[in-house]
Design a protein around this motif. Structure first.
Motif, PDB file in Angstrom:
ATOM      1  N   TRP A 114     -10.259  -8.520 -35.792  1.00  0.00           N
ATOM      2  CA  TRP A 114      -9.418  -7.339 -35.946  1.00  0.00           C
ATOM      3  C   TRP A 114     -10.061  -6.000 -35.610  1.00  0.00           C
ATOM      4  O   TRP A 114      -9.326  -5.022 -35.396  1.00  0.00           O
ATOM      5  CB  TRP A 114      -8.881  -7.291 -37.385  1.00  0.00           C
ATOM      6  N   PRO A 115     -11.395  -5.844 -35.588  1.00  0.00           N
ATOM      7  CA  PRO A 115     -11.965  -4.515 -35.321  1.00  0.00           C
ATOM      8  C   PRO A 115     -11.467  -3.867 -34.036  1.00  0.00           C
ATOM      9  O   PRO A 115     -11.204  -2.660 -34.018  1.00  0.00           O
ATOM     10  CB  PRO A 115     -13.473  -4.780 -35.258  1.00  0.00           C
ATOM     11  N   VAL A 116     -11.347  -4.636 -32.954  1.00  0.00           N
ATOM     12  CA  VAL A 116     -10.917  -4.051 -31.679  1.00  0.00           C
ATOM     13  C   VAL A 116      -9.461  -3.595 -31.765  1.00  0.00           C
ATOM     14  O   VAL A 116      -9.102  -2.517 -31.272  1.00  0.00           O
ATOM     15  CB  VAL A 116     -11.102  -5.058 -30.524  1.00  0.00           C
ATOM     16  N   ILE A 117      -8.599  -4.406 -32.390  1.00  0.00           N
ATOM     17  CA  ILE A 117      -7.193  -4.027 -32.543  1.00  0.00           C
ATOM     18  C   ILE A 117      -7.071  -2.763 -33.389  1.00  0.00           C
ATOM     19  O   ILE A 117      -6.349  -1.814 -33.024  1.00  0.00           O
ATOM     20  CB  ILE A 117      -6.378  -5.167 -33.188  1.00  0.00           C
ATOM     21  N   ILE A 118      -7.786  -2.724 -34.504  1.00  0.00           N
ATOM     22  CA  ILE A 118      -7.728  -1.558 -35.398  1.00  0.00           C
ATOM     23  C   ILE A 118      -8.220  -0.311 -34.675  1.00  0.00           C
ATOM     24  O   ILE A 118      -7.603   0.766 -34.757  1.00  0.00           O
ATOM     25  CB  ILE A 118      -8.556  -1.822 -36.667  1.00  0.00           C
ATOM     26  N   LEU A 119      -9.325  -0.450 -33.927  1.00  0.00           N
ATOM     27  CA  LEU A 119      -9.870   0.687 -33.195  1.00  0.00           C
ATOM     28  C   LEU A 119      -8.893   1.163 -32.127  1.00  0.00           C
ATOM     29  O   LEU A 119      -8.693   2.372 -31.932  1.00  0.00           O
ATOM     30  CB  LEU A 119     -11.206   0.292 -32.558  1.00  0.00           C
ATOM     31  N   GLY A 120      -8.236   0.228 -31.432  1.00  0.00           N
ATOM     32  CA  GLY A 120      -7.255   0.594 -30.414  1.00  0.00           C
ATOM     33  C   GLY A 120      -6.068   1.332 -31.008  1.00  0.00           C
ATOM     34  O   GLY A 120      -5.585   2.322 -30.432  1.00  0.00           O
ATOM     35  N   VAL A 121      -5.579   0.874 -32.158  1.00  0.00           N
ATOM     36  CA  VAL A 121      -4.449   1.538 -32.827  1.00  0.00           C
ATOM     37  C   VAL A 121      -4.842   2.944 -33.269  1.00  0.00           C
ATOM     38  O   VAL A 121      -4.062   3.904 -33.114  1.00  0.00           O
ATOM     39  CB  VAL A 121      -3.963   0.697 -34.028  1.00  0.00           C
ATOM     40  N   LEU A 122      -6.056   3.093 -33.812  1.00  0.00           N
ATOM     41  CA  LEU A 122      -6.519   4.426 -34.229  1.00  0.00           C
ATOM     42  C   LEU A 122      -6.650   5.364 -33.031  1.00  0.00           C
ATOM     43  O   LEU A 122      -6.300   6.553 -33.123  1.00  0.00           O
ATOM     44  CB  LEU A 122      -7.856   4.310 -34.962  1.00  0.00           C
ATOM     45  N   LEU A 123      -7.154   4.859 -31.904  1.00  0.00           N
ATOM     46  CA  LEU A 123      -7.235   5.678 -30.685  1.00  0.00           C
ATOM     47  C   LEU A 123      -5.850   6.106 -30.233  1.00  0.00           C
ATOM     48  O   LEU A 123      -5.648   7.247 -29.790  1.00  0.00           O
ATOM     49  CB  LEU A 123      -7.943   4.897 -29.576  1.00  0.00           C
ATOM     50  N   LEU A 124      -4.884   5.206 -30.348  1.00  0.00           N
ATOM     51  CA  LEU A 124      -3.498   5.519 -29.990  1.00  0.00           C
ATOM     52  C   LEU A 124      -2.947   6.638 -30.879  1.00  0.00           C
ATOM     53  O   LEU A 124      -2.345   7.606 -30.389  1.00  0.00           O
ATOM     54  CB  LEU A 124      -2.641   4.261 -30.113  1.00  0.00           C
ATOM     55  N   LEU A 125      -3.157   6.514 -32.187  1.00  0.00           N
ATOM     56  CA  LEU A 125      -2.621   7.498 -33.126  1.00  0.00           C
ATOM     57  C   LEU A 125      -3.286   8.865 -32.955  1.00  0.00           C
ATOM     58  O   LEU A 125      -2.606   9.905 -32.984  1.00  0.00           O
ATOM     59  CB  LEU A 125      -2.807   6.997 -34.563  1.00  0.00           C
ATOM     60  N   ILE A 156      -6.059  -2.246 -27.333  1.00  0.00           N
ATOM     61  CA  ILE A 156      -5.258  -3.065 -28.260  1.00  0.00           C
ATOM     62  C   ILE A 156      -5.013  -4.440 -27.657  1.00  0.00           C
ATOM     63  O   ILE A 156      -5.117  -5.467 -28.344  1.00  0.00           O
ATOM     64  CB  ILE A 156      -3.927  -2.369 -28.581  1.00  0.00           C
ATOM     65  N   GLY A 157      -4.703  -4.471 -26.351  1.00  0.00           N
ATOM     66  CA  GLY A 157      -4.462  -5.755 -25.676  1.00  0.00           C
ATOM     67  C   GLY A 157      -5.683  -6.649 -25.689  1.00  0.00           C
ATOM     68  O   GLY A 157      -5.578  -7.864 -25.915  1.00  0.00           O
ATOM     69  N   ALA A 158      -6.870  -6.056 -25.464  1.00  0.00           N
ATOM     70  CA  ALA A 158      -8.121  -6.839 -25.503  1.00  0.00           C
ATOM     71  C   ALA A 158      -8.350  -7.405 -26.898  1.00  0.00           C
ATOM     72  O   ALA A 158      -8.780  -8.550 -27.058  1.00  0.00           O
ATOM     73  CB  ALA A 158      -9.299  -5.972 -25.073  1.00  0.00           C
ATOM     74  N   GLY A 159      -8.040  -6.605 -27.922  1.00  0.00           N
ATOM     75  CA  GLY A 159      -8.200  -7.081 -29.296  1.00  0.00           C
ATOM     76  C   GLY A 159      -7.255  -8.217 -29.626  1.00  0.00           C
ATOM     77  O   GLY A 159      -7.651  -9.203 -30.267  1.00  0.00           O
ATOM     78  N   ILE A 160      -5.998  -8.106 -29.192  1.00  0.00           N
ATOM     79  CA  ILE A 160      -5.018  -9.174 -29.432  1.00  0.00           C
ATOM     80  C   ILE A 160      -5.433 -10.441 -28.703  1.00  0.00           C
ATOM     81  O   ILE A 160      -5.332 -11.560 -29.226  1.00  0.00           O
ATOM     82  CB  ILE A 160      -3.611  -8.720 -28.998  1.00  0.00           C
ATOM     83  N   TRP A 161      -5.925 -10.289 -27.472  1.00  0.00           N
ATOM     84  CA  TRP A 161      -6.373 -11.444 -26.685  1.00  0.00           C
ATOM     85  C   TRP A 161      -7.541 -12.149 -27.372  1.00  0.00           C
ATOM     86  O   TRP A 161      -7.555 -13.374 -27.473  1.00  0.00           O
ATOM     87  CB  TRP A 161      -6.768 -10.980 -25.287  1.00  0.00           C
TER      88      TRP A 161
END
Length: 271
Positions: A43-54, A23-28
């Motif tokens: 946004w793909p990296v942020i979305i993927l990071g959030v889905l991995l978190l969930l 998520i941090g890499a996506g925000i950066w």
């Protein structure tokens, strides 16, 4: 909670922690000027990071409270997300592998050729350049260069490590022979070359070299450099999640065996 579920819960807690760097890499990446203007992979990296978190959270809950249905869903969705993460890594590596930069003798910065980058990325940038150019010219990427680094001499400027975006968009190409005044003002040579970028340069602070091919190349140079840095975090996360998934599958299978053995034992003792 059985031993296998303990292992799965612990692994998914690690997964929760590993999703944070993604998520941090996506925000950066999304915060960078070139990605903000390009709008290609914000946004793909942020979305993927959030889905991995969930999904990791679901796996943790399923293991901790022994919800076998939730654990099965976790394993299914986790493999899908791992495949998406690997696909994103492969795509990012393929399109950012070509490097259009080249060294200029006596300069600390590099300059950039558009033809040196991925043909797919070049087409995308050229097709959307009107919008990208408007975004770049409205930003302070070039004006900030003069404010933050008030160069006193041309030698100081030449020894500055400019970003690809600054090198491509905020000054004319070195081959054009423009004389330095300050970071965004250059004197037209008496015998300019016929290169299209040499004619495209303007001291108008809203124009500069935003119409230059070198500016498009500098944008891709910035994108390549940033994605190469972000890929380090994504590769580490992918390796960790793959190991978590493999061990989680084994633990889930053992948990199923333990549950079956417990039911058999209860049925046998009940007799």
């Amino acid at each position: 909670m059985g031993v296998s579920n303990n292992i799965t819960a612990s692994l998914n807690f690690v997964g929760l922690l590993c999703s944070v760097p993604v998520i941090g890499a996506g925000i950066w990446l999304a915060s960078k000027q070139d990605n903000e203007c390009l709008r290609l992979a914000r946004w793909p990296v942020i979305i993927l990071g959030v889905l991995l978190l969930l999904v990791s959270l679901a796996g943790f809950v399923g293991a901790y409270w022994n919800k076998q249905g939730l654990l099965a869903a976790y394993l299914f969705f986790m493999v899908v997300l791992i495949l998406l993460l690997l696909a994103l890594l492969v795509f990012a590596f393929v399109v950012t592998r070509p490097d259009g930069s080249y060294h200029i003798p006596g300069r600390s910065y590099r300059e950039y050729h558009l033809a040196g980058y991925s043909a797919w990325l070049c087409r995308y940038v050229v097709d959307h350049w009107a919008r990208i150019r408007l975004c770049l010219s409205a930003s302070d990427v070039c004006q900030r260069l003069g404010r933050e680094q008030p160069f006193l001499t041309v030698e100081q400027y030449f020894q500055t490590d400019l970003s690809p975006l600054q090198s491509g968009c905020c000054k004319p190409p070195t081959m054009c022979g423009y004389a330095y005044v300050n970071p965004t003002v250059w004197i037209n040579p008496s015998n300019p070359l016929g290169d299209v970028d040499c004619a495209a340069w303007s001291n108008d602070q809203g124009q500069l070299c935003y119409d230059c091919t070198s500016c498009k190349a500098g944008l891709l140079g910035n994108l390549r450099r940033e994605w190469r840095k972000a890929n380090v975090a994504l590769i580490v996360a992918a390796v960790v999640f793959i190991w978590i998934y493999i061990i989680g599958c084994c633990a889930f299978k053992n948990a199923q065996t333990e549950d079956l053995f417990r039911r058999y034992k209860q049925a046998y003792v009940g007799r």
